[in-house]
Design a protein around this motif. Structure first.
Motif: not given
Length: 261
Positions: A20-47
């Motif tokens: 369960l701890a590993r699953f939560r860690a993977l879930k948190a990492r996936a959410k962090e990666s998704s947020d980072q990708n969304l942020k980079e995509a937003t910056k690229e779109s604005q650029r």
């Protein structure tokens, strides 16, 4: 027996907690990666949505404002602005800047109208630049073909001069053109060269028509035929038209239709 069954239960519970701890860690990492990708995509779109010409204009305005501010501060303190600015430059940078200024001034003087001969020279140089590099390989092939044809026909002789140099002498002027030669009139350029010439002529005609329309629109004209060479001649033609157009309109229409005898 009950005591022997407790350790496996405890191990299973611990394993479940670890999973369960590993699953939560993977879930948190996936959410962090998704947020980072969304942020980079937003910056690229604005650029991509930002107009680069506007950024260039803003940078130029910022540089001009900084230059004026520094110049005002230095002159207000009684210093020499050019000397102050030269402190931050090396000798090579100063020479490059002076060369750039001279080139800019020469270009500005060259673009200003002086006379029609200078305008013709500018147009000729521009056409030479747009013409591209000559096809030396094709020229060499045609030259060798002409030499071989002339040698096979017996009209080309190799003669040795007094200083030992070997030169080719053409008997009837088919290869080396003379005043009586007409071989140049038999040359047929390739289709690409003809198309390039036609495109250049069409481009020059379109530019001339565009300038003429802009000039006529600036003068408030309706786009009719130009029958004058300057403003004084235009006023004189308008005065003639007011008195004589009613008598000469039929004659002019006949000339335009081509039915005038």
């Amino acid at each position: 027996m009950a005591d022997a069954a407790k350790p496996p239960v405890a191990d299973a519970a611990k394993t479940a907690e670890d999973r369960l701890a590993r699953f939560r860690a993977l879930k948190a990492r996936a959410k962090e990666s998704s947020d980072q990708n969304l942020k980079e995509a937003t910056k690229e779109s604005q650029r991509l949505a930002t107009d680069p010409t506007q950024l260039t204009a803003l940078n130029r305005k910022h540089a001009i404002a900084s230059h004026k501010l520094l110049k005002a501060d230095v002159e207000e303190s009684g210093g020499d602005f050019e000397r102050k600015r030269a402190w931050d430059w090396t000798v090579e940078e100063s020479e490059r800047w002076d060369k750039r200024v001279r080139k800019r001034d020469a270009h500005r003087d060259d673009t200003a109208f002086r006379d029609y001969a200078q305008e013709s020279e500018k147009a000729y140089k521009r056409q030479l630049r747009n013409m591209g590099n000559p096809d030396l390989e094709r020229y060499t092939r045609e030259k060798m073909t002409a030499i071989e044809k002339a040698a096979a026909a017996g009209t080309l002789d190799i003669v040795e001069t007094d200083d030992g140099e070997m030169i080719a002498v053409d008997k009837d002027g088919t290869f080396f053109s003379t005043a009586d030669s007409t071989a140049f009139a038999q040359h047929k350029p390739e289709k690409a060269a003809v198309d390039r010439l036609v495109a250049d002529l069409r481009k020059a005609e379109e530019a001339s028509l565009k300038k003429r329309k802009e000039r006529m629109a600036k003068n408030g004209e309706d786009g009719g035929d130009v029958t004058y060479i300057n403003e004084k001649n235009k006023q004189f033609n308008q005065k003639l038209a007011r008195f004589y157009d009613k008598y000469t309109s039929e004659i002019r229409e006949s000339f335009e239709r081509g039915t005038m005898v």
